[in-house]
Scaffold this motif. Structure first.
Motif, PDB file in Angstrom:
ATOM      1  N   ILE A 122       0.820  -1.212   0.000  1.00  0.00           N
ATOM      2  CA  ILE A 122       0.000   0.000   0.000  1.00  0.00           C
ATOM      3  C   ILE A 122       0.857   1.266   0.000  1.00  0.00           C
ATOM      4  N   SER A 123       2.138   1.158   0.382  1.00  0.00           N
ATOM      5  CA  SER A 123       3.003   2.337   0.370  1.00  0.00           C
ATOM      6  C   SER A 123       3.577   2.608  -1.019  1.00  0.00           C
ATOM      7  N   SER A 124       3.253   1.754  -1.984  1.00  0.00           N
ATOM      8  CA  SER A 124       3.750   1.946  -3.350  1.00  0.00           C
ATOM      9  C   SER A 124       3.004   3.091  -4.033  1.00  0.00           C
ATOM     10  N   SER A 125       3.727   4.141  -4.376  1.00  0.00           N
ATOM     11  CA  SER A 125       3.088   5.290  -5.033  1.00  0.00           C
ATOM     12  C   SER A 125       2.548   4.908  -6.411  1.00  0.00           C
ATOM     13  N   ILE A 126       3.248   3.990  -7.081  1.00  0.00           N
ATOM     14  CA  ILE A 126       2.794   3.547  -8.405  1.00  0.00           C
ATOM     15  C   ILE A 126       1.439   2.853  -8.292  1.00  0.00           C
ATOM     16  N   LEU A 127       1.315   1.974  -7.294  1.00  0.00           N
ATOM     17  CA  LEU A 127       0.047   1.275  -7.093  1.00  0.00           C
ATOM     18  C   LEU A 127      -1.069   2.250  -6.741  1.00  0.00           C
ATOM     19  N   LEU A 128      -0.785   3.194  -5.866  1.00  0.00           N
ATOM     20  CA  LEU A 128      -1.806   4.157  -5.439  1.00  0.00           C
ATOM     21  C   LEU A 128      -2.255   5.047  -6.598  1.00  0.00           C
ATOM     22  N   ILE A 129      -1.310   5.464  -7.437  1.00  0.00           N
ATOM     23  CA  ILE A 129      -1.669   6.264  -8.610  1.00  0.00           C
ATOM     24  C   ILE A 129      -2.503   5.426  -9.575  1.00  0.00           C
ATOM     25  N   ALA A 130      -2.124   4.146  -9.734  1.00  0.00           N
ATOM     26  CA  ALA A 130      -2.891   3.251 -10.607  1.00  0.00           C
ATOM     27  C   ALA A 130      -4.312   3.075 -10.086  1.00  0.00           C
ATOM     28  N   ILE A 131      -4.456   2.896  -8.769  1.00  0.00           N
ATOM     29  CA  ILE A 131      -5.782   2.761  -8.158  1.00  0.00           C
ATOM     30  C   ILE A 131      -6.600   4.030  -8.397  1.00  0.00           C
ATOM     31  N   THR A 132      -5.969   5.178  -8.220  1.00  0.00           N
ATOM     32  CA  THR A 132      -6.646   6.458  -8.451  1.00  0.00           C
ATOM     33  C   THR A 132      -7.141   6.562  -9.886  1.00  0.00           C
ATOM     34  N   ALA A 133      -6.290   6.192 -10.836  1.00  0.00           N
ATOM     35  CA  ALA A 133      -6.650   6.290 -12.260  1.00  0.00           C
ATOM     36  C   ALA A 133      -7.754   5.302 -12.622  1.00  0.00           C
ATOM     37  N   ILE A 134      -7.625   4.056 -12.160  1.00  0.00           N
ATOM     38  CA  ILE A 134      -8.600   3.013 -12.522  1.00  0.00           C
ATOM     39  C   ILE A 134      -9.968   3.299 -11.920  1.00  0.00           C
ATOM     40  N   THR A 135      -9.993   3.645 -10.630  1.00  0.00           N
ATOM     41  CA  THR A 135     -11.292   3.903  -9.989  1.00  0.00           C
ATOM     42  C   THR A 135     -11.953   5.155 -10.567  1.00  0.00           C
ATOM     43  N   SER A 136     -11.150   6.159 -10.908  1.00  0.00           N
ATOM     44  CA  SER A 136     -11.704   7.372 -11.518  1.00  0.00           C
ATOM     45  C   SER A 136     -12.335   7.043 -12.864  1.00  0.00           C
ATOM     46  N   PHE A 137     -11.663   6.200 -13.627  1.00  0.00           N
ATOM     47  CA  PHE A 137     -12.209   5.772 -14.910  1.00  0.00           C
ATOM     48  C   PHE A 137     -13.518   5.005 -14.719  1.00  0.00           C
ATOM     49  N   LEU A 138     -13.542   4.088 -13.745  1.00  0.00           N
ATOM     50  CA  LEU A 138     -14.735   3.278 -13.506  1.00  0.00           C
ATOM     51  C   LEU A 138     -15.936   4.141 -13.109  1.00  0.00           C
ATOM     52  N   LEU A 139     -15.682   5.229 -12.392  1.00  0.00           N
ATOM     53  CA  LEU A 139     -16.767   6.106 -11.956  1.00  0.00           C
ATOM     54  C   LEU A 139     -17.547   6.691 -13.131  1.00  0.00           C
ATOM     55  N   VAL A 140     -16.853   7.003 -14.211  1.00  0.00           N
ATOM     56  CA  VAL A 140     -17.522   7.656 -15.346  1.00  0.00           C
ATOM     57  C   VAL A 140     -17.612   6.744 -16.565  1.00  0.00           C
ATOM     58  N   SER A 141     -17.328   5.461 -16.366  1.00  0.00           N
ATOM     59  CA  SER A 141     -17.365   4.509 -17.475  1.00  0.00           C
ATOM     60  C   SER A 141     -18.802   4.163 -17.850  1.00  0.00           C
ATOM     61  N   GLU A 142     -18.936   3.398 -18.925  1.00  0.00           N
ATOM     62  CA  GLU A 142     -20.249   2.929 -19.373  1.00  0.00           C
ATOM     63  C   GLU A 142     -20.545   1.529 -18.830  1.00  0.00           C
ATOM     64  N   LEU A 143     -19.784   1.110 -17.846  1.00  0.00           N
ATOM     65  CA  LEU A 143     -19.976  -0.202 -17.229  1.00  0.00           C
ATOM     66  C   LEU A 143     -21.314  -0.237 -16.492  1.00  0.00           C
ATOM     67  N   LYS A 144     -22.133  -1.229 -16.794  1.00  0.00           N
ATOM     68  CA  LYS A 144     -23.432  -1.363 -16.132  1.00  0.00           C
ATOM     69  C   LYS A 144     -23.263  -2.068 -14.786  1.00  0.00           C
TER      70      LYS A 144
END
Length: 226
Positions: A148-170
């Motif tokens: 969890i202290s990995s900045s790369i992982l945290l940035i990836a989580i931020t990017a992926i979850t942000s994308f999922l929020l506005v995605s067309e995924l039902k």
């Protein structure tokens, strides 16, 4: 009197989110997570009470989104800010990337309010589920600090979850019009499996619950669970 009850519950959601933000800004991320849960409970019941009492209103809808923006938009951004601040990459500016979650949560809530396709289910990951996931990370950090202290992982989580929020995924919603198995099979399966995971892993189960939610939603809208 009854027409004000749902809005009062929504305000309780907002108040709980504000308290959670104070704890998060002071670095008490685990305590903040408990207020997220409390906000989620209020958020679940305000709509249910409005439907039961048949007092749904435009003001109630707007108030709900405003409360959600605080509890499930700003609060997870603060949590990610602190996680990035404590990450393995020392930078004065890196932690502010956490507020990308807040920005995309606002976009998701605005989209939800104006998207007529989302009257029954969601298109894009809902903000409460995303916030629960973000707020589970400090608990996971207790057992797996190096991950969890990995900045790369945290940035990836931020990017992926942000994308999922506005995605067309039902994504299916957890609103119940009745308690029949036939109409709510997918919801009962999700709740039962989630309860088993949470009983076994506590907060560390939330990432698995999120994956389960997305996977079951995919199967549901594909037709496998209809």
């Amino acid at each position: 009197m009854k027409k004000h009850l749902p809005n009062a519950i929504t305000c309780a959601n907002l108040l709980s989110g504000c308290i959670g933000i104070v704890f998060a800004f002071n670095g008490h991320l685990e305590t903040a997570a408990y207020f997220v849960i409390l906000s989620g409970i209020f958020d679940f019941f305000d709509g249910m009470v409005a439907r039961l009492l048949k007092v749904k209103s435009a003001i109630g809808k707007d108030l709900d989104s405003l409360a959600d923006m605080v509890s499930f938009g700003f609060l997870p951004g603060v949590v990610m800010f602190h996680l990035l601040k404590a990450s393995d990459y020392s930078s004065e500016y890196l932690p502010y990337l956490g507020f990308i979650i807040t920005v995309f949560s606002a976009l998701r809530l605005a989209k939800f309010n104006n998207d007529t396709r989302q009257t029954e289910d969601f298109i894009g990951l809902n903000t409460p589920m995303n916030t629960l996931f973000i707020c589970s990370l400090p608990f996971i950090a207790n057992d797996y600090p190096q991950i969890i202290s990995s900045s790369i992982l945290l940035i990836a989580i931020t990017a992926i979850t942000s994308f999922l929020l506005v995605s067309e995924l039902k994504i299916f919603s957890l609103k119940f019009s009745d308690l029949s198995w036939a109409k709510n099979k997918i919801k009962f399966i999700f709740l039962i499996l989630s309860a088993i995971l949470i009983a076994s892993l506590q907060f560390a189960a939330i990432p698995f619950v999120l994956v389960l939610y997305i996977a079951l939603s995919f199967l549901h809208f594909k037709g496998d669970f209809k």
